[in-house]
Design a protein around this motif. Structure first.
Motif, PDB file in Angstrom:
ATOM      1  N   ASP A  65      21.845   6.997  53.428  1.00 47.10           N
ATOM      2  CA  ASP A  65      22.394   8.009  54.342  1.00 47.10           C
ATOM      3  C   ASP A  65      21.912   7.765  55.766  1.00 47.10           C
ATOM      4  N   THR A  66      20.602   7.550  55.901  1.00 46.74           N
ATOM      5  CA  THR A  66      20.001   7.283  57.211  1.00 46.74           C
ATOM      6  C   THR A  66      18.937   6.209  57.046  1.00 46.74           C
ATOM      7  N   THR A  67      18.606   5.552  58.157  1.00 47.18           N
ATOM      8  CA  THR A  67      17.568   4.528  58.149  1.00 47.18           C
ATOM      9  C   THR A  67      16.766   4.630  59.440  1.00 47.18           C
ATOM     10  N   THR A  68      15.462   4.759  59.317  1.00 49.39           N
ATOM     11  CA  THR A  68      14.591   4.801  60.491  1.00 49.39           C
ATOM     12  C   THR A  68      14.304   3.375  60.950  1.00 49.39           C
ATOM     13  N   PRO A  69      13.860   3.187  62.195  1.00 45.66           N
ATOM     14  CA  PRO A  69      13.522   1.839  62.670  1.00 45.66           C
ATOM     15  C   PRO A  69      12.502   1.133  61.784  1.00 45.66           C
ATOM     16  N   GLU A  70      11.579   1.902  61.220  1.00 49.17           N
ATOM     17  CA  GLU A  70      10.540   1.309  60.376  1.00 49.17           C
ATOM     18  C   GLU A  70      11.084   0.828  59.030  1.00 49.17           C
ATOM     19  N   GLN A  71      12.209   1.362  58.625  1.00 50.55           N
ATOM     20  CA  GLN A  71      12.773   1.021  57.316  1.00 50.55           C
ATOM     21  C   GLN A  71      13.769  -0.133  57.358  1.00 50.55           C
TER      22      GLN A  71
END
Length: 320
Positions: A33-39
């Motif tokens: 659904d979403t992805t953070t920069p760290e992921q």
């Protein structure tokens, strides 16, 4: 040989009820659904194709992905992808074009009607009980301006600008396309930028955001416009100086503004537009002008077709 792995980093940018067609070849499909920069790196380190709408893919990350062959941007804008790094690493990039030529113009026209006729302000008057206390069968506290016969100034003559012009003409508006700001000569079919500012009853923005167009509409431009004019921005947030726009509304330099895009998204209460969202002549929507169900369905169909075309060795909607 392992199947190509396709990773969609921000599937939530597509409403859940919109069906994403299946690709016509064997593959692994993974979506978040979403992805953070760290992921990002852990999720795409072995991906063949990455789909992103707004997740940023920087050059130093791209260079660490030996299996990556294609970045399929599920939007028109691709400034979240390091294009030069993709070119250097022989990674193709595609985007989506021509999917919102009905949705965006309709959103613009809806904002024009709402603001020129002060629908929101009148609704608020009723909610606050002003009409009920007046004793009159009708209640005039805000100007009501006709749309037909008014002048629409359009900045940006691409697909969306042209589609907005067609719809505006259909409801009786006179249309002016603005020449580039600061241009020494005016192309045929265009009107000098400053002249459009002075003549427009409504100014709508459909140009790209770049070094030349950042803060294209600021305090000086807003003061040049008619005090009865309305500004609509469904392009990019950075095209308009947000603080200057709020000041112009409060000072009466312009009569209203409709804003669908912001310098930071999602915006928070530190944004001057959100901090002043109670203004009766300010209409805000959360970057949804492009997002009618039919437009998004068309977008995902193009997205899947871009990937399928790449698999067949064909170039379609290629940036790189």
């Amino acid at each position: 040989m392992s199947l190509p792995k396709i990773v969609f980093l921000d599937r939530a940018t597509i409403p859940a009820h919109i069906h994403v067609p299946h690709l016509p070849f064997d593959h692994q499909w993974v979506e978040y659904d979403t992805t953070t920069p760290e992921q990002v790196i852990e999720r795409i380190y072995d991906a063949t194709v990455v789909i992103t709408n707004k997740v940023v893919l920087k050059g130093e990350l791209i260079s660490q992905l030996p299996d990556l062959k294609l970045i399929a941007v599920s939007a028109t804008g691709y400034n979240n992808v390091d294009i030069e790094a993709c070119r250097a690493n022989n990674i193709a990039v595609t985007n989506i074009q021509g999917y919102a030529t009905q949705s965006v113009p309709e959103h613009v026209v809806a904002m024009i009607f709402a603001l020129r006729r002060n629908l929101f302000a009148y609704h608020q008057d009723i909610a606050d009980g002003h009409w009920q206390r007046s004793g009159q069968f009708c209640f005039f506290t805000h100007p009501i301006n006709d749309i037909a016969g008014s002048t629409l100034g359009i900045v940006g003559s691409g697909t969306l600008g042209q589609a907005t012009a067609s719809l505006a003409k259909a409801i009786g508006m006179h249309v002016l396309f603005a020449e580039r700001k600061g241009a020494k000569a005016c192309r045929e079919g265009f009107t000098p930028f400053e002249q459009v500012l002075k003549q427009a009853d409504v100014l709508t923005l459909h140009c790209p955001l770049n070094e030349q167009t950042e803060s294209l509409i600021g305090a000086d431009e807003l003061k040049t416009m008619k005090s009865s004019a309305v500004v609509i921005n469904t392009g990019r947030g950075g095209l308009v100086d947000e603080s200057a726009l709020v000041n112009a509304l409060k000072q009466g330099d312009i009569a209203g503004a409709g804003v669908d895009v912001f310098t930071q998204e999602p915006a928070d209460n530190s944004n001057p537009l959100l901090a002043n969202s109670a203004l009766p002549n300010l209409l805000l929507t959360p970057h949804v002008a492009w997002g009618s169900d039919s437009a998004i369905s068309k977008l995902v169909a193009i997205l899947i077709d871009n990937i399928a075309a790449f698999e067949r060795g064909e170039q379609q909607n290629r940036i790189v």
